[in-house]
Motif scaffolding. Structure first.
Motif, PDB file in Angstrom:
ATOM      1  N   GLN A  73       0.826  -1.211   0.000  1.00  0.00           N
ATOM      2  CA  GLN A  73       0.000   0.000   0.000  1.00  0.00           C
ATOM      3  C   GLN A  73       0.861   1.262   0.000  1.00  0.00           C
ATOM      4  O   GLN A  73       0.462   2.286  -0.544  1.00  0.00           O
ATOM      5  CB  GLN A  73      -0.937   0.017   1.210  1.00  0.00           C
ATOM      6  CG  GLN A  73      -2.079  -0.966   1.097  1.00  0.00           C
ATOM      7  CD  GLN A  73      -2.956  -0.916   2.333  1.00  0.00           C
ATOM      8  OE1 GLN A  73      -2.489  -1.134   3.447  1.00  0.00           O
ATOM      9  NE2 GLN A  73      -4.221  -0.629   2.134  1.00  0.00           N
ATOM     10  N   LEU A  74       2.039   1.184   0.614  1.00  0.00           N
ATOM     11  CA  LEU A  74       2.914   2.356   0.624  1.00  0.00           C
ATOM     12  C   LEU A  74       3.414   2.641  -0.784  1.00  0.00           C
ATOM     13  O   LEU A  74       3.492   3.797  -1.198  1.00  0.00           O
ATOM     14  CB  LEU A  74       4.092   2.182   1.590  1.00  0.00           C
ATOM     15  CG  LEU A  74       4.950   3.448   1.732  1.00  0.00           C
ATOM     16  CD1 LEU A  74       4.153   4.603   2.317  1.00  0.00           C
ATOM     17  CD2 LEU A  74       6.167   3.176   2.586  1.00  0.00           C
ATOM     18  N   GLY A  75       3.710   1.593  -1.541  1.00  0.00           N
ATOM     19  CA  GLY A  75       4.114   1.777  -2.942  1.00  0.00           C
ATOM     20  C   GLY A  75       3.032   2.469  -3.743  1.00  0.00           C
ATOM     21  O   GLY A  75       3.310   3.348  -4.567  1.00  0.00           O
ATOM     22  N   GLU A  76       1.781   2.096  -3.495  1.00  0.00           N
ATOM     23  CA  GLU A  76       0.652   2.748  -4.182  1.00  0.00           C
ATOM     24  C   GLU A  76       0.552   4.217  -3.766  1.00  0.00           C
ATOM     25  O   GLU A  76       0.285   5.078  -4.602  1.00  0.00           O
ATOM     26  CB  GLU A  76      -0.660   2.014  -3.862  1.00  0.00           C
ATOM     27  CG  GLU A  76      -0.766   0.648  -4.514  1.00  0.00           C
ATOM     28  CD  GLU A  76      -0.770   0.720  -6.045  1.00  0.00           C
ATOM     29  OE1 GLU A  76      -1.483   1.571  -6.614  1.00  0.00           O
ATOM     30  OE2 GLU A  76      -0.031  -0.066  -6.674  1.00  0.00           O
ATOM     31  N   ALA A  77       0.764   4.494  -2.479  1.00  0.00           N
ATOM     32  CA  ALA A  77       0.698   5.873  -1.997  1.00  0.00           C
ATOM     33  C   ALA A  77       1.806   6.718  -2.633  1.00  0.00           C
ATOM     34  O   ALA A  77       1.575   7.870  -3.026  1.00  0.00           O
ATOM     35  CB  ALA A  77       0.800   5.916  -0.472  1.00  0.00           C
ATOM     36  N   ILE A  78       3.007   6.148  -2.768  1.00  0.00           N
ATOM     37  CA  ILE A  78       4.114   6.867  -3.407  1.00  0.00           C
ATOM     38  C   ILE A  78       3.756   7.161  -4.863  1.00  0.00           C
ATOM     39  O   ILE A  78       3.962   8.270  -5.356  1.00  0.00           O
ATOM     40  CB  ILE A  78       5.432   6.074  -3.294  1.00  0.00           C
ATOM     41  CG1 ILE A  78       5.891   6.032  -1.826  1.00  0.00           C
ATOM     42  CG2 ILE A  78       6.520   6.670  -4.193  1.00  0.00           C
ATOM     43  CD1 ILE A  78       7.024   5.063  -1.550  1.00  0.00           C
TER      44      ILE A  78
ATOM     45  N   MET B 169       2.149  10.859  -9.204  1.00  0.00           N
ATOM     46  CA  MET B 169       1.160  11.222 -10.225  1.00  0.00           C
ATOM     47  C   MET B 169       0.589  12.618  -9.953  1.00  0.00           C
ATOM     48  O   MET B 169       0.396  13.405 -10.862  1.00  0.00           O
ATOM     49  CB  MET B 169       0.026  10.187 -10.283  1.00  0.00           C
ATOM     50  CG  MET B 169       0.503   8.789 -10.699  1.00  0.00           C
ATOM     51  SD  MET B 169       1.387   8.722 -12.270  1.00  0.00           S
ATOM     52  CE  MET B 169       0.031   8.867 -13.408  1.00  0.00           C
ATOM     53  N   HIS B 170       0.342  12.906  -8.687  1.00  0.00           N
ATOM     54  CA  HIS B 170      -0.157  14.236  -8.301  1.00  0.00           C
ATOM     55  C   HIS B 170       0.880  15.305  -8.662  1.00  0.00           C
ATOM     56  O   HIS B 170       0.538  16.366  -9.181  1.00  0.00           O
ATOM     57  CB  HIS B 170      -0.468  14.253  -6.802  1.00  0.00           C
ATOM     58  CG  HIS B 170      -0.971  15.565  -6.309  1.00  0.00           C
ATOM     59  ND1 HIS B 170      -2.261  15.983  -6.521  1.00  0.00           N
ATOM     60  CD2 HIS B 170      -0.353  16.551  -5.638  1.00  0.00           C
ATOM     61  CE1 HIS B 170      -2.410  17.183  -5.989  1.00  0.00           C
ATOM     62  NE2 HIS B 170      -1.268  17.542  -5.450  1.00  0.00           N
ATOM     63  N   GLN B 171       2.144  15.011  -8.395  1.00  0.00           N
ATOM     64  CA  GLN B 171       3.217  15.955  -8.717  1.00  0.00           C
ATOM     65  C   GLN B 171       3.292  16.179 -10.225  1.00  0.00           C
ATOM     66  O   GLN B 171       3.406  17.322 -10.678  1.00  0.00           O
ATOM     67  CB  GLN B 171       4.558  15.393  -8.203  1.00  0.00           C
ATOM     68  CG  GLN B 171       5.746  16.295  -8.413  1.00  0.00           C
ATOM     69  CD  GLN B 171       5.705  17.561  -7.577  1.00  0.00           C
ATOM     70  OE1 GLN B 171       5.167  17.562  -6.478  1.00  0.00           O
ATOM     71  NE2 GLN B 171       6.221  18.644  -8.094  1.00  0.00           N
ATOM     72  N   LEU B 172       3.203  15.091 -10.986  1.00  0.00           N
ATOM     73  CA  LEU B 172       3.260  15.202 -12.446  1.00  0.00           C
ATOM     74  C   LEU B 172       2.084  15.992 -12.996  1.00  0.00           C
ATOM     75  O   LEU B 172       2.237  16.790 -13.927  1.00  0.00           O
ATOM     76  CB  LEU B 172       3.308  13.816 -13.093  1.00  0.00           C
ATOM     77  CG  LEU B 172       4.619  13.057 -12.937  1.00  0.00           C
ATOM     78  CD1 LEU B 172       4.458  11.626 -13.446  1.00  0.00           C
ATOM     79  CD2 LEU B 172       5.758  13.768 -13.662  1.00  0.00           C
ATOM     80  N   SER B 173       0.896  15.798 -12.443  1.00  0.00           N
ATOM     81  CA  SER B 173      -0.287  16.505 -12.930  1.00  0.00           C
ATOM     82  C   SER B 173      -0.168  18.003 -12.692  1.00  0.00           C
ATOM     83  O   SER B 173      -0.680  18.801 -13.471  1.00  0.00           O
ATOM     84  CB  SER B 173      -1.561  15.959 -12.307  1.00  0.00           C
ATOM     85  OG  SER B 173      -1.614  16.308 -10.933  1.00  0.00           O
ATOM     86  N   GLY B 174       0.552  18.394 -11.662  1.00  0.00           N
ATOM     87  CA  GLY B 174       0.771  19.817 -11.390  1.00  0.00           C
ATOM     88  C   GLY B 174       1.837  20.430 -12.269  1.00  0.00           C
ATOM     89  O   GLY B 174       1.939  21.652 -12.355  1.00  0.00           O
ATOM     90  N   MET B 175       2.632  19.599 -12.968  1.00  0.00           N
ATOM     91  CA  MET B 175       3.727  20.113 -13.799  1.00  0.00           C
ATOM     92  C   MET B 175       3.299  20.356 -15.228  1.00  0.00           C
ATOM     93  O   MET B 175       4.009  20.985 -15.987  1.00  0.00           O
ATOM     94  CB  MET B 175       4.900  19.121 -13.802  1.00  0.00           C
ATOM     95  CG  MET B 175       5.542  18.933 -12.460  1.00  0.00           C
ATOM     96  SD  MET B 175       6.769  17.603 -12.579  1.00  0.00           S
ATOM     97  CE  MET B 175       8.184  18.391 -11.870  1.00  0.00           C
ATOM     98  N   LYS B 176       2.129  19.818 -15.620  1.00  0.00           N
ATOM     99  CA  LYS B 176       1.696  19.938 -17.013  1.00  0.00           C
ATOM    100  C   LYS B 176       1.308  21.368 -17.323  1.00  0.00           C
ATOM    101  O   LYS B 176       0.751  22.077 -16.490  1.00  0.00           O
ATOM    102  CB  LYS B 176       0.528  18.984 -17.272  1.00  0.00           C
ATOM    103  CG  LYS B 176       0.963  17.538 -17.230  1.00  0.00           C
ATOM    104  CD  LYS B 176      -0.192  16.623 -17.461  1.00  0.00           C
ATOM    105  CE  LYS B 176       0.322  15.186 -17.408  1.00  0.00           C
ATOM    106  NZ  LYS B 176      -0.732  14.222 -17.200  1.00  0.00           N
TER     107      LYS B 176
END
Length: 123
Positions: A105-110, A115-122
């Motif tokens: 589950q920690l891998g999924e959270a990472i 993904m959240h970081q990438l979505s903010g970079m677009k």
């Protein structure tokens, strides 16, 4: 008989480092009754402090959940030695859970954070 959960972090003399772990622990401390955070070294409260507090509250069973990504020397040698000493000193039973990094589950959270970081970079 209640079982107190202890979230164990390594500890640091840097207050900002400790605050990061305290912020990470807050949702668990809020959701899980009778849970605490403790530090292995360099910060307070120590594991001994939290176990002693538990004994004073009538708790004799503890589960340590290490906030470590992997089991290195600390989790293979140092923490088990600390646990043995605490069990003998305080007359309690302490279970050591696997480090949180071993939970998928920690891998999924990472992944979600990335993904959240990438979505903010677009854009």
């Amino acid at each position: 008989m209640s079982n107190r959960i202890i979230l164990l972090a390594h500890g640091s003399s840097d207050k900002r480092w400790c605050e990061t772990f305290e912020n990470l622990a807050t949702p668990t401390l809020t959701a899980v009754a009778d849970s605490r955070i403790a530090y292995m070294e360099l910060a307070e409260p120590s594991l001994d402090d939290i176990v002693a507090e538990g004994v004073k509250d009538g708790v004799h069973q503890f589960t340590i959940v290490p906030l470590f990504l992997a089991a290195g020397r600390h989790l293979r040698k140092d923490v088990p030695a600390m646990i043995k000493g605490l069990e003998e000193t305080h007359g309690v039973a302490i279970e050591l859970a696997p480090p949180i990094g071993e939970n998928p589950q920690l891998g999924e959270a990472i992944k979600d954070v990335v993904m959240h970081q990438l979505s903010g970079m677009k854009g």
